[in-house]
Motif scaffolding. Structure first.
Motif, PDB file in Angstrom:
ATOM      1  N   THR A  24      -0.218  11.275  -9.618  1.00  0.00           N
ATOM      2  CA  THR A  24       1.083  10.260 -10.319  1.00  0.00           C
ATOM      3  C   THR A  24       0.788  11.337 -11.267  1.00  0.00           C
ATOM      4  OG1 THR A  24       0.682   8.220 -11.379  1.00  0.00           O
ATOM      5  CG2 THR A  24       1.265   8.038  -9.229  1.00  0.00           C
ATOM      6  N   VAL A  27      -2.313   8.251 -13.107  1.00  0.00           N
ATOM      7  CA  VAL A  27      -3.533   8.474 -12.797  1.00  0.00           C
ATOM      8  C   VAL A  27      -3.597   8.833 -10.822  1.00  0.00           C
ATOM      9  CG1 VAL A  27      -4.937   6.553 -14.398  1.00  0.00           C
ATOM     10  CG2 VAL A  27      -3.899   5.976 -12.072  1.00  0.00           C
ATOM     11  N   THR A  89       5.906   0.872 -16.341  1.00  0.00           N
ATOM     12  CA  THR A  89       6.240  -0.177 -14.639  1.00  0.00           C
ATOM     13  C   THR A  89       6.949  -1.907 -14.843  1.00  0.00           C
ATOM     14  OG1 THR A  89       4.397   0.871 -13.749  1.00  0.00           O
ATOM     15  CG2 THR A  89       4.704  -1.455 -13.384  1.00  0.00           C
ATOM     16  N   ARG A 112       7.957   1.001 -10.292  1.00  0.00           N
ATOM     17  CA  ARG A 112       7.781   2.229 -11.058  1.00  0.00           C
ATOM     18  C   ARG A 112       7.995   3.218 -10.156  1.00  0.00           C
ATOM     19  NH1 ARG A 112       4.493   6.332 -13.141  1.00  0.00           N
ATOM     20  NH2 ARG A 112       2.265   6.611 -12.578  1.00  0.00           N
TER      21      ARG A 112
HETATM   22  O1  TXA Z   1       0.128   4.016 -13.764  1.00  0.00           O
HETATM   23  C1  TXA Z   1       0.143   2.974 -12.669  1.00  0.00           C
HETATM   24  O2  TXA Z   1       0.215   1.746 -13.099  1.00  0.00           O
HETATM   25  C2  TXA Z   1      -0.866   3.562 -11.877  1.00  0.00           C
HETATM   26  C3  TXA Z   1      -0.196   4.291 -10.672  1.00  0.00           C
HETATM   27  C4  TXA Z   1      -1.299   4.819  -8.723  1.00  0.00           C
HETATM   28  O3  TXA Z   1       0.574   4.164 -10.014  1.00  0.00           O
HETATM   29  N1  TXA Z   1      -1.540   2.319 -10.926  1.00  0.00           N
HETATM   30  C5  TXA Z   1      -2.610   0.945 -11.126  1.00  0.00           C
HETATM   31  O4  TXA Z   1      -2.643   0.035  -9.765  1.00  0.00           O
HETATM   32  O5  TXA Z   1      -2.383   1.689 -12.162  1.00  0.00           O
HETATM   33  P1  TXA Z   1      -3.009  -0.862 -10.554  1.00  0.00           P
HETATM   34  O6  TXA Z   1      -3.239  -1.633  -8.820  1.00  0.00           O
HETATM   35  O7  TXA Z   1      -4.405  -0.484 -10.372  1.00  0.00           O
HETATM   36  O8  TXA Z   1      -3.387  -1.599 -11.662  1.00  0.00           O
HETATM   37  C6  TXA Z   1      -1.123  -2.780 -11.374  1.00  0.00           C
HETATM   38  C7  TXA Z   1      -1.389  -3.817 -12.308  1.00  0.00           C
HETATM   39  C8  TXA Z   1      -2.942  -4.336 -11.714  1.00  0.00           C
HETATM   40  O9  TXA Z   1      -2.746  -5.528 -13.202  1.00  0.00           O
HETATM   41  C9  TXA Z   1      -1.472  -5.620 -11.253  1.00  0.00           C
HETATM   42  O10 TXA Z   1      -1.861  -7.364 -11.409  1.00  0.00           O
HETATM   43  C10 TXA Z   1      -0.531  -5.772 -12.497  1.00  0.00           C
HETATM   44  O11 TXA Z   1      -0.121  -3.918 -12.346  1.00  0.00           O
HETATM   45  N2  TXA Z   1       0.611  -6.045 -11.628  1.00  0.00           N
HETATM   46  C11 TXA Z   1       0.929  -5.478  -9.957  1.00  0.00           C
HETATM   47  N3  TXA Z   1       2.507  -6.752  -9.371  1.00  0.00           N
HETATM   48  C12 TXA Z   1       2.214  -7.254 -10.879  1.00  0.00           C
HETATM   49  C13 TXA Z   1       3.249  -8.705 -10.939  1.00  0.00           C
HETATM   50  N4  TXA Z   1       4.507  -8.704  -9.578  1.00  0.00           N
HETATM   51  N5  TXA Z   1       3.586  -9.250 -12.012  1.00  0.00           N
HETATM   52  C14 TXA Z   1       3.129  -8.380 -13.352  1.00  0.00           C
HETATM   53  N6  TXA Z   1       1.841  -7.674 -12.963  1.00  0.00           N
HETATM   54  C15 TXA Z   1       1.742  -7.545 -12.025  1.00  0.00           C
END
Ligand code: TXA
Ligand code: MG
Length: 322
Positions: A24, A27, A89, A112
């Motif tokens: 993406t 990352v 996001t 996102r």
């Molecule tokens: O840039 C990015 O956001 C990357 C690329 C791959 O899209 N993804 C990423 O995913 O950083 P991850 O899982 O490493 O971090 C996503 C964050 C986590 O801290 C997660 O807890 C939060 O998003 N998250 C996901 N769903 C959530 C929700 N329903 N409520 C609050 N936080 C949420």
């Protein structure tokens, strides 16, 4: 760069419940079919991540939001129109039927539309939502190149799509719009100031923000201990260091004459700095640095995400001694 045939093959791996790492603009993500709980469970297993942590669902366009979220408030619509596809996001109330595996059992879902041609082509070929955290082992630095993903996971991932060096290099900004009051849950690729220009002031992040894995104190951490220092303190510390001390430095200035360790001259602007940070930390780990000294970045607009990641990388429970 991955070809259309690779993307078609990756989409079919997703349809069969497999894992696909894909680029993406922020990352690399480790993706699975967001509507297949068993496939999403494989992400958690591969990362070594606790299953209660929710993942972001990547979608092809804002038109897909109603499939995942039961409300799409006006402020969220304005943000989507301004920044999607892009490093933002949105956390919204989840729609009925969205798997607990994706939401961590919460009543919200994170969505996102990524701004990378290969991610968008994969979403188009697959036709559904792709659940994807960053493609790193739990708590480690996010990958900004396909080679980082391969070195971390080897053969445990069915497919790694190649999309070059990620343009942003830090994760997306996460904004929650669930209770009428927009909240910054994680600073990231889009600076707070640009978001607030569209929807007005936001609460968070910090102690008042809901707990998300990205807000665990020690996260995004390299293997070597990392210390954040003011410029003057850094100068005093590096005087007299020798190569065998295995000290590496990240600074926005040049190395002093005679410095014996590794010195990364980092860009002076926050976007440039964010773009290079994770690759620099990985390179230092691979090179066997024992300790990384980082010159504090300036306070002020645009630096919030870099400052946040440096603070987390420094916050290790038990730093090694130099
Ligand atoms: O840039 C990015 O956001 C990357 C690329 C791959 O899209 N993804 C990423 O995913 O950083 P991850 O899982 O490493 O971090 C996503 C964050 C986590 O801290 C997660 O807890 C939060 O998003 N998250 C996901 N769903 C959530 C929700 N329903 N409520 C609050 N936080 C949420
Ligand atoms: Mg992550």
């Amino acid at each position: 760069m991955s070809e259309p045939a690779d993307i078609a093959a990756a989409a079919s791996i997703l349809r069969n419940g497999g894992l696909v790492a894909f680029p993406t603009e922020t990352v690399y993500g480790l993706g699975a079919d967001a509507s297949n709980p068993a496939a999403v469970a494989r992400i958690y297993a591969a990362k070594g991540r606790p299953a209660s942590h929710p993942v972001i669902v990547h979608i092809a366009s804002a038109a897909e939001v109603p499939r995942w979220a039961r409300e799409f408030p006006e402020a969220a619509r304005r943000l989507a129109a301004a920044f999607w596809p892009g490093p933002l996001t949105l956390v919204l109330p989840r729609a009925e039927g969205v798997a607990d595996a994706v939401t961590g059992g919460q009543d919200t879902v994170a969505l996102r539309v990524p701004g990378h041609p290969i991610a968008l082509a994969l979403l188009a070929a697959f036709g559904g939502g792709i659940a994807a955290p960053s493609a790193n082992r739990y708590g480690k630095v996010s990958p900004t190149r396909a080679a980082h993903v391969r070195s971390e996971f080897g053969a445990t991932i069915d497919c790694v799509l190649e999309g070059g060096d990620c343009a942003v290099g830090l994760e997306s900004t996460i904004v929650s719009l669930v209770d009428g009051e927009p909240r910054l849950l994680r600073p990231g690729g889009i600076p707070r100031e640009r978001i607030e220009a569209v929807i007005g002031p936001m609460a968070g992040s910090g102690a008042d923000a809901p707990r998300v894995p990205g807000s665990v104190k020690s996260h995004y951490a390299p293997a070597a201990a990392l210390e954040l220092l003011e410029a003057g303190t850094l100068d005093a510390r590096v005087r007299g260091l020798r190569a065998e001390d295995r000290i590496a430095v990240l600074s926005r200035r040049d190395a002093p004459a005679g410095f014996g360790g590794r010195w990364f001259r980092m860009p002076a602007d926050p976007a440039g700095y964010g773009h290079e940070l994770y690759a620099a930390l990985r390179e230092l780990d691979a090179g066997g640095a024992a300790r990384i000294l980082v010159e504090q970045v300036p306070p002020g607009p645009g630096w919030e995400a870099v400052e946040d990641r440096l603070a987390r990388a420094a916050a290790r429970e038990s730093p090694e001694s130099p």
